[in-house]
Design a protein around this motif. Sequence first.
Motif, PDB file in Angstrom:
ATOM      1  N   SER A  97       0.858  -1.313  -0.188  1.00  8.64           N
ATOM      2  CA  SER A  97       0.012  -0.203   0.203  1.00  8.64           C
ATOM      3  C   SER A  97       0.888   1.437   0.149  1.00  8.64           C
ATOM      4  CB  SER A  97      -0.916  -0.213   1.294  1.00  8.64           C
ATOM      5  OG  SER A  97      -1.641  -1.216   1.574  1.00  8.64           O
ATOM      6  N   THR A 127       1.728   4.840   1.441  1.00  7.91           N
ATOM      7  CA  THR A 127       1.785   5.309   2.848  1.00  7.91           C
ATOM      8  C   THR A 127       2.452   6.643   2.930  1.00  7.91           C
ATOM      9  OG1 THR A 127       2.248   4.587   5.160  1.00  7.91           O
ATOM     10  CG2 THR A 127       3.588   3.697   3.531  1.00  7.91           C
ATOM     11  N   ARG A 165       2.319  -0.917   5.628  1.00 12.13           N
ATOM     12  CA  ARG A 165       1.473   0.246   5.286  1.00 12.13           C
ATOM     13  C   ARG A 165       1.603   1.058   6.550  1.00 12.13           C
ATOM     14  NH1 ARG A 165      -4.394  -1.640   3.938  1.00 12.13           N
ATOM     15  NH2 ARG A 165      -4.537   0.613   3.177  1.00 12.13           N
ATOM     16  N   TYR A 200       5.287   4.613  13.658  1.00 10.10           N
ATOM     17  CA  TYR A 200       4.067   5.134  13.178  1.00 10.10           C
ATOM     18  C   TYR A 200       2.887   4.960  13.900  1.00 10.10           C
ATOM     19  CZ  TYR A 200       0.725   5.286   9.076  1.00 10.10           C
ATOM     20  OH  TYR A 200      -0.484   5.724   8.074  1.00 10.10           O
ATOM     21  N   ASP A 238      -5.767   3.367  -0.182  1.00  6.28           N
ATOM     22  CA  ASP A 238      -4.660   3.624   1.028  1.00  6.28           C
ATOM     23  C   ASP A 238      -4.899   4.986   1.451  1.00  6.28           C
ATOM     24  OD1 ASP A 238      -2.945   5.132  -0.559  1.00  6.28           O
ATOM     25  OD2 ASP A 238      -2.279   3.065  -1.388  1.00  6.28           O
ATOM     26  N   GLU A 239      -4.045   5.295   2.390  1.00  2.81           N
ATOM     27  CA  GLU A 239      -3.829   6.556   3.029  1.00  2.81           C
ATOM     28  C   GLU A 239      -3.590   7.650   2.083  1.00  2.81           C
ATOM     29  OE1 GLU A 239      -1.028   7.980   6.210  1.00  2.81           O
ATOM     30  OE2 GLU A 239      -0.045   6.216   5.653  1.00  2.81           O
ATOM     31  N   THR A 240      -2.976   7.376   1.173  1.00  5.26           N
ATOM     32  CA  THR A 240      -2.512   8.269   0.048  1.00  5.26           C
ATOM     33  C   THR A 240      -3.463   8.503  -1.038  1.00  5.26           C
ATOM     34  OG1 THR A 240      -1.366   6.709  -1.683  1.00  5.26           O
ATOM     35  CG2 THR A 240      -0.219   7.664   0.443  1.00  5.26           C
ATOM     36  N   THR A 264      -9.724   5.603   4.445  1.00 11.62           N
ATOM     37  CA  THR A 264      -9.370   4.678   3.510  1.00 11.62           C
ATOM     38  C   THR A 264     -10.587   3.726   3.037  1.00 11.62           C
ATOM     39  OG1 THR A 264      -7.039   4.502   4.361  1.00 11.62           O
ATOM     40  CG2 THR A 264      -7.733   2.637   3.051  1.00 11.62           C
TER      41      THR A 264
END
Length: 953
Positions: free
Chosen positions: A90, A92, A271, A347, A426-428, A363
């Motif tokens: 993923s 990230t 991720r 993280y 994903d988070e992006t 997400t």
Amino acid sequence: MTTAQYPTRDGGAFADRHVGPDADAERRMLETVGYSSVDDLMDAAIPEVIRWTGNLDLPPAATEEEVIAELRALADRNTVAVSMIGLGYSGTHTPAVIRRNVLENPAWYTAYTPYQPEISQGRLEALLNFQTMVTDLTGLATANASMLDEGTAAAEAMTLARRAGKSKSNVYVVDADTLPQTLAVLATRAEPLGIEVRVLDLATEPPPDDYFGLHLQYPGASGAVVDHTPLVDAAHAAGALVTVAADLLALTLLRPPGEIGADIAAGTTQRFGVPMGFGGPHAGYLAVRAGLERMLPGRLVGVSRDAAGDPAYRLALQTREQHIRREKATSNICTAQVLLAVMASMYAVYHGPVGLRAIAERTARRAAALAAGLRTVDGVEIVHEAFFDTVLARFPGRAAEVVTEARRRGVNLRLVDADQVGIACDETTTEAHLATVLDAFGAVAGQTGSPAPTDPPSALPAGLARTSDYLTHPVFRSHHSETAMLRYLRRLADLDYALDRGMIPLGSCTMKLNATTEMEPVSWPEFANVHPFAPDEQTAGYRDLVGSLEGWLAEVTGYDAVSVQPNAGSQGELAGLLAIRAYHRDRGEGHRDVCLIPSSAHGTNAASAVMAGMRVVVVGCDPDGDVDLADLDRKIEAHRDTLAAIMVTYPSTHGVYEGGIAALCAKVHDAGGQVYVDGANLNALLGYAKPGRFGADVSHLNLHKTFCIPHGGGGPGVGPVAVRAHLAPYLPGDPSGADGRPAISAARYGSAGILPIPWAYLRLMGPDGLRRATGVAVLAANYVAARLRGHFPVLYAGNKGLVAHECILDLRPLTKATGVSVDDVAKRLVDYGFHAPTMSFPVAGTLMVEPTESEDLTELDRFCDAMIAIRAEIDKVGSGEWPKGDNPLANAPHTAAMVTGDEWSHPYPRSVAGYPTGVDRRAKYWPPVRRIDGAYGDRNLVCACPPPEAFEN
């Protein structure tokens, strides 16, 4: 190459900065050893029968500026597209404070494995955070300190289930909705062990009546989220153990595996802030329910207490079980992915439970919005109603067109088959990315424009919603501002000893310069942010870099082909042995299954042989530490018809160039076997001898030793496998199955993200620099041996009393005479400002010292002076001046709190405790804890963050 050819330092050649001793220092070292030049020394040390005198066919050394420019050109040939491929990788956002202060910080990346816990409390705390994060999110009792990747973690889970379960079946059931690369690694690992991996679509096919284990993906590779409780219950009723390969971010929202009865959880933490890196390195994870913790492979961080009774961290239980159990070891894993595990744990610390849940919810909402938009496109069907981050869209006959159109617009999707496309968020992922995907589908469908993405609720089933709390420890709720995080990372780094503080003279694990120029490109987006399954036209730079590196490694080792896929030395060993096994099988000699292994060998050798389906037969060593060729003859004769291979380390594990290596190779070949040379000690051969030329058929190489990938506190490592031409068809294959060969790791090029490091090292050094590094490494080891031989016996030596790149100091006579143990000396070295050498390996009661080529003469002398001073302290114990149980060695290491305490009842002054002879008071390293009681920690196993109250005193 003579000393006269060595330039003085003028700021020009990189080799002048990589190699520690300058021309004058080298001359003084040669005088001490008794040789006029490095070439004379190497001529005397290396047996003539293996000497190679040609010139390495490598590009000449380049400057640092030239190498950065070349790497920039390679990076520019990679396309950093928006990746929505998924399949366990993923996009990230690595928080900048973590990237700068962990990934790019030598205090973290130059540290060694925390086998000396008193000087490793910072990274041990970070790893305990990692274990706590994994156990909390999976809902299981105990997690280890990381695995190599998700595929190998799943394979370890499979073998754990087999040895821990009660079923006698050899069938391992795997759900078809498992990541394809995991399926590939499971198949590779199962076959030599006689395990039948049975892949079933468990949504429509029931498991068989008898099976020992079950593997489930959660969410599935297709994105589907299903309730696995009925399958778990059925497996337990059949006597099988259940592994759930779970997405940790999804587990902030979904019921965790432990709450549905899973025995084991496995997966990746990629991720959590770790870039994709074209496949690695990433920290896999493995967690188990209560009762299985003592079967966990790999490393486990536990909490014990020190000599003052204060809590302290240490590695626990199975640590280096390969050296203890050898062929009875349950795993050949002797490493972890510490640097990446630290990043993932930080993280979680930085975002905390609220932040992680917010990332997961965002997400999931993006995926739901995408699905809502796709439902408005003519002809598109959303396959699964329940999903977390991955949408599976069916568009009959048009899937390839959609993937091509999206790629043209800068977004990579997953082509599942002719009818289906997988799209992972994903988070992006942004709304603009969703719009691009919808436009691609719309363009193929012939629709103008695209529906605007909405923000519907997630598509997670309410019945699987997580209700339990997680990450409740204060560490996950205390460092959310950048100021707090920065100070936390600095505080932990200050607790530790790494190469940025001073020499780490470990034998067996070369700890030399990891140059900043080599490290710098790892963080570039063009290397860091590439998905391992990105289309080939987007990865030309990476593939050229890998091709060049594999070719250079083949050249320096004398082999014909190399694969960089193995992501640790242990995996390279396994890959090499599997190649030998396949070679024999294809020649109609599959009955050859005996692997000869010298008694001095690295413990992973025997464990790897067993995992490759071989029977281990031990060959003895003679009094000089060499392989006993007479015993070898006896073992060959006894197993001539079934001999598959011999595994030897060269130079030997004892740090000696054995004169009989060529004869050994010939004897094994004459009996129909293959020769595996462990490449752990290649740092003593490069430029002077080539294993592929003196009789070996296969080697693995440790890029974190000879080729400067940093240890990172115990990982990452890369363990390429190098073979002669007849074994080349059996090198590891693409995990996608494209080439039909077995996969060792989950990604085609393993930990590709750090391959720019050895590529840069080879380019910077060039053929002359590599040869020079080898010569100075051997000179440094012989210099240390010469200076210390009158104080500590050097246990083994080769021709003319010379050692290779490391030497073994024998403390056993002193221990017998005085009671001072090897542990006492190792801990006392901390007071002198050193990491200890390797303790009790390969011989109990000894220290193995490897100074490397990167330490200058000042540091070498500082170490030798410290060891000589320690010998004088031992003599005071022996003479009775200091009592055996109360002296600076028995009480070492000394903390600042101990030395400055109000009470002092010891028979030596505080100054001797805290500032031994030669210690620079301005640069003094103070260990944060006193000597740790390992046995207490094993009896009282605590493998998660202790409450703050534990540290109140």
